[in-house]
Enzyme design. Structure first.
Site, PDB file in Angstrom:
ATOM      1  N   GLU A   6      -7.042   4.635   7.734  1.00  0.00           N
ATOM      2  CA  GLU A   6      -6.847   6.061   7.399  1.00  0.00           C
ATOM      3  C   GLU A   6      -8.076   6.615   6.686  1.00  0.00           C
ATOM      4  OE1 GLU A   6      -3.091   5.559   5.395  1.00  0.00           O
ATOM      5  OE2 GLU A   6      -2.153   5.058   7.310  1.00  0.00           O
ATOM      6  N   SER A  66       3.262  -2.079  10.450  1.00  0.00           N
ATOM      7  CA  SER A  66       4.706  -2.119  10.717  1.00  0.00           C
ATOM      8  C   SER A  66       5.328  -3.482  10.430  1.00  0.00           C
ATOM      9  CB  SER A  66       5.001  -1.671  12.151  1.00  0.00           C
ATOM     10  OG  SER A  66       4.582  -0.333  12.334  1.00  0.00           O
ATOM     11  N   LYS A  94       0.081   4.261  -0.296  1.00  0.00           N
ATOM     12  CA  LYS A  94      -0.593   5.447   0.261  1.00  0.00           C
ATOM     13  C   LYS A  94      -0.360   6.637  -0.683  1.00  0.00           C
ATOM     14  CE  LYS A  94      -0.242   3.308   4.724  1.00  0.00           C
ATOM     15  NZ  LYS A  94      -0.140   3.397   6.164  1.00  0.00           N
ATOM     16  N   HIS A 140      -9.579   0.859   4.848  1.00  0.00           N
ATOM     17  CA  HIS A 140      -8.321   1.158   5.553  1.00  0.00           C
ATOM     18  C   HIS A 140      -8.602   2.151   6.683  1.00  0.00           C
ATOM     19  CE1 HIS A 140      -4.288   2.530   6.416  1.00  0.00           C
ATOM     20  NE2 HIS A 140      -3.851   1.433   5.817  1.00  0.00           N
ATOM     21  N   GLY A 166       2.195   2.240  10.780  1.00  0.00           N
ATOM     22  CA  GLY A 166       3.157   3.339  10.646  1.00  0.00           C
ATOM     23  C   GLY A 166       3.811   3.753  11.946  1.00  0.00           C
ATOM     24  N   ASN A 184       0.863  -1.181   0.000  1.00  0.00           N
ATOM     25  CA  ASN A 184       0.000   0.000   0.000  1.00  0.00           C
ATOM     26  C   ASN A 184       0.902   1.235   0.000  1.00  0.00           C
ATOM     27  OD1 ASN A 184      -1.812   2.038   0.528  1.00  0.00           O
ATOM     28  ND2 ASN A 184      -2.330   1.350   2.610  1.00  0.00           N
ATOM     29  N   GLU A 217      -5.540  -5.121  10.485  1.00  0.00           N
ATOM     30  CA  GLU A 217      -4.565  -4.062  10.706  1.00  0.00           C
ATOM     31  C   GLU A 217      -4.891  -3.339  12.008  1.00  0.00           C
ATOM     32  OE1 GLU A 217      -2.487  -2.816   6.831  1.00  0.00           O
ATOM     33  OE2 GLU A 217      -4.233  -1.540   7.092  1.00  0.00           O
TER      34      GLU A 217
END
Ligand code: PGA
Length: 256
Positions: A100, A216, A11, A98, A176, A9, A170
């Site tokens: 985000e 991560s 992003k 996701h 991250g 991904n 996730e």
């Protein structure tokens, strides 16, 4: 049997030229170095999709995915891109749900159910992300949260439709942050997800659905995570932007 999948991904990273260059490098490295039957999916920003889908056309184990789509096929939605448009350039997958997107763009499970429907209708396979925040884990409500995400966004599907879904667990606190879930923590949740899928869609759906871990994941921790019985690969953010790291993660999969 379910597939082993490593999805990258990107992003909102990579200008066009750098992105096409990185993907060409990944394609060459996968062809040279990867012996197993892992499926590799790279999900760049929209502008790269067409060029990358052309490069992936002749590749058996490498595909391209989008990071989002709008729920309608077309219409007056300035700035949006539909599943119909994405599939028209030869793309096969789309990341949906996701954290985000849930956090910064207020995407609810109800909206995500509509996006899933649109993706499936247009022959895109959703990589559907679920996972808890740190507060939710600390209050021990993570299983309930995950069950709820599955129920509200996916449980309206028929079993035949669900066969096209890839799941990605996730934990939001691991994305991250450099804080990876331990292999045991991840396995515990993956086994829970598979059990839920079995209850809803039956044993064959549960055995066949690939459940990826994301958060991560890197070349150092990947093999221990992928060695777990219910972890079928990874959704990789930061480390997918470096070809060597991404390849080492792909190669960390030894069940191939
Ligand atoms: P990360 O991101 O690997 O950089 O933690 C994972 C993701 O957001 O999918």
């Amino acid at each position: 049997m379910r597939k082993n999948i490593i999805a990258g991904n990107w992003k909102m990273n990579m200008d066009y030229t750098t992105g096409i260059g990185l993907f060409s490098e990944i394609v060459n490295m996968v062809n040279d170095e990867v012996m197993g039957d892992q499926q590799v999916i790279v999900c760049p920003p929209y502008i790269h999709l067409n060029g990358m889908a052309q490069l992936a056309k002749s590749q058996n184990n490498i595909s391209v995915g989008a990071q989002n789509c709008h729920q309608a096929d077309k219409g007056a939605y300035t700035g949006e891109i539909s599943a119909e448009m994405i599939q028209s350039v030869g793309v096969k997958y789309v990341i949906l749900g996701h954290s985000e997107r849930r956090q910064y763009f207020n995407e609810s499970n109800t909206l995500l159910a509509e996006k899933v429907n649109s993706a499936l209708k247009n022959n895109l396979k959703p990589i559907f992300c679920i996972g808890e925040t740190l507060d939710q884990r600390n209050s021990n409500s993570h299983f309930e949260i995950i069950k709820n995400q599955l129920q509200e966004a996916l449980y309206h599907l028929l079993e035949t439709e669900f066969q096209n879904i890839i799941l990605a667990y996730e934990p939001v606190w691991a994305i991250g942050t450099g804080l990876t879930a331990t292999p045991d923590q991840a396995q515990e949740v993956h086994a829970f997800i598979r059990k839920e899928i079995e209850e809803k869609f039956g044993q064959s759906a549960a055995e066949n659905v690939s459940i990826l871990y994301g958060g991560s994941c890197n070349p150092t921790n990947a093999s221990e995570l992928f060695a777990k019985a219910d972890i079928d690969g990874g959704l990789i953010g930061g480390a997918s932007l470096k070809s060597r790291d991404f390849l080492d993660i792909i190669k960390a999969f030894n069940r191939g």
